[in-house]
Design a protein around this motif. Structure first.
Motif, PDB file in Angstrom:
ATOM      1  N   VAL A 210     -21.023 -38.034 -17.552  1.00 44.84           N
ATOM      2  CA  VAL A 210     -21.911 -37.488 -18.581  1.00 44.84           C
ATOM      3  C   VAL A 210     -23.176 -36.959 -17.899  1.00 44.84           C
ATOM      4  N   ASN A 255     -16.947 -32.097 -23.371  1.00 44.67           N
ATOM      5  CA  ASN A 255     -17.213 -32.410 -24.770  1.00 44.67           C
ATOM      6  C   ASN A 255     -18.686 -32.716 -24.982  1.00 44.67           C
ATOM      7  N   ASP A 256     -19.178 -32.288 -26.139  1.00 48.47           N
ATOM      8  CA  ASP A 256     -20.557 -32.531 -26.528  1.00 48.47           C
ATOM      9  C   ASP A 256     -20.707 -33.970 -27.003  1.00 48.47           C
ATOM     10  N   GLN A 257     -21.634 -34.698 -26.400  1.00 43.05           N
ATOM     11  CA  GLN A 257     -21.953 -36.040 -26.841  1.00 43.05           C
ATOM     12  C   GLN A 257     -23.457 -36.148 -27.043  1.00 43.05           C
ATOM     13  N   LYS A 258     -23.871 -37.150 -27.787  1.00 45.79           N
ATOM     14  CA  LYS A 258     -25.296 -37.305 -28.065  1.00 45.79           C
ATOM     15  C   LYS A 258     -26.104 -37.486 -26.784  1.00 45.79           C
ATOM     16  N   LEU A 262     -20.140 -34.417 -21.646  1.00 47.03           N
ATOM     17  CA  LEU A 262     -19.116 -35.208 -20.973  1.00 47.03           C
ATOM     18  C   LEU A 262     -18.165 -34.287 -20.229  1.00 47.03           C
TER      19      LEU A 262
END
Length: 274
Positions: A210, A255-258, A262
């Protein structure tokens, strides 16, 4: 579809980008002053330019750096010949020559002047260790073309003499990319940065990682304010351009994570040639 159907090696479109320009990138738009700073963890890149020339910005300097890196890797020579005519060189960049104040000829020559007059200072500081080094992109640039007559052959060939350290870096560790991807994404300097950065990271990524949004903004979004609103605007723009990149680099698994973006191990877009 063309990129999916035929690899860069098969299509003969393998190009390269200087690794230092992938780790910390150029300005996306015009900025004031003669110094531009971007960070990537403990690594900081400072781009310096004479105040009467200005800093390079936008997509054109990125295309120029890719051409310079690719040509140096191909020829293994510090001195690069740019072509007999301006039109010939612009064809290599896939740019249609147009005149006038806002034409492609004027914009290209302006960005070439800014880029080739610039130098780069790189520092590494992790709190315990410190290192600094300065690099000239070119030691000499001779551009003899007549912008009023781009098809005119000149008596002397336009050429670049790359800085010794910059030349050695791009020869020893260039980042392989697909020129077709650069051409498809060239309208957005951020999309170009995302493509080259993720292509490079996937070439050695071994486990899911991340990257915090703060780090990505420091690396690719120095124009955005460090406020919470600036961070939201950067993330929104980054994800918008990431969608375009994934259309071209469809094996990319991110992938979009808070907490951040990622990254999962993916096939790099262009395999390194032995």
């Amino acid at each position: 579809m063309e990129i999916e159907a035929e690899s860069a090696k098969e299509a003969g479109t393998i190009s390269y980008m200087a690794r230092s320009m992938v780790m910390a990138t150029l300005p996306h738009r015009a900025v004031k002053g003669s110094e531009f700073v971007r960070k990537n963890g403990a690594y900081t890149l400072s781009l310096l330019s004479p105040s009467n020339v200005g800093l390079p910005y936008g997509s054109l300097p990125r295309l120029l750096i890719s051409w310079v890196t690719t040509e140096a890797v191909r020829t293994k020579e510090r001195e690069l010949i740019l072509g007999d005519t301006l039109s010939e060189f612009m064809r290599e960049l896939d740019i249609v020559p147009t005149g006038g104040r806002w034409g492609s000829i004027t914009r290209l020559k302006n960005q070439m002047k800014r880029l080739f007059a610039s130098s780069v200072r790189a520092t590494f500081d992790d709190g315990d260790s410190f290192a600094v080094g300065s690099v000239n992109i070119v030691d000499a640039a001779n551009l003899w073309w007549d912008p009023k007559d781009p098809k005119q052959t000149t008596m002397w060939k336009s050429s670049l003499l790359l800085g010794e350290k910059f030349f050695r870096e791009i020869i020893d560790s260039p980042v392989p990319i697909d020129m077709r991807a650069l051409k498809a994404l060239r309208q957005s300097p951020m999309a170009l940065d995302i493509y080259t950065f993720l292509t490079y990271r996937m070439s050695y990524l071994s486990k899911p990682t991340v990257i915090p949004w703060e780090s990505l903004q420091a690396q690719m979004g120095a124009e955005f304010s460090p406020t919470s609103e600036g961070a939201r605007n950067f993330k929104k723009k980054f994800l918008m351009h990431l969608k375009r990149v994934k259309l071209i680099y469809n094996e990319l698994d991110v992938n979009d994570q808070k907490a951040g973006l990622l990254l999962k191990p993916s096939r790099t877009h262009v395999l390194k040639l032995k």
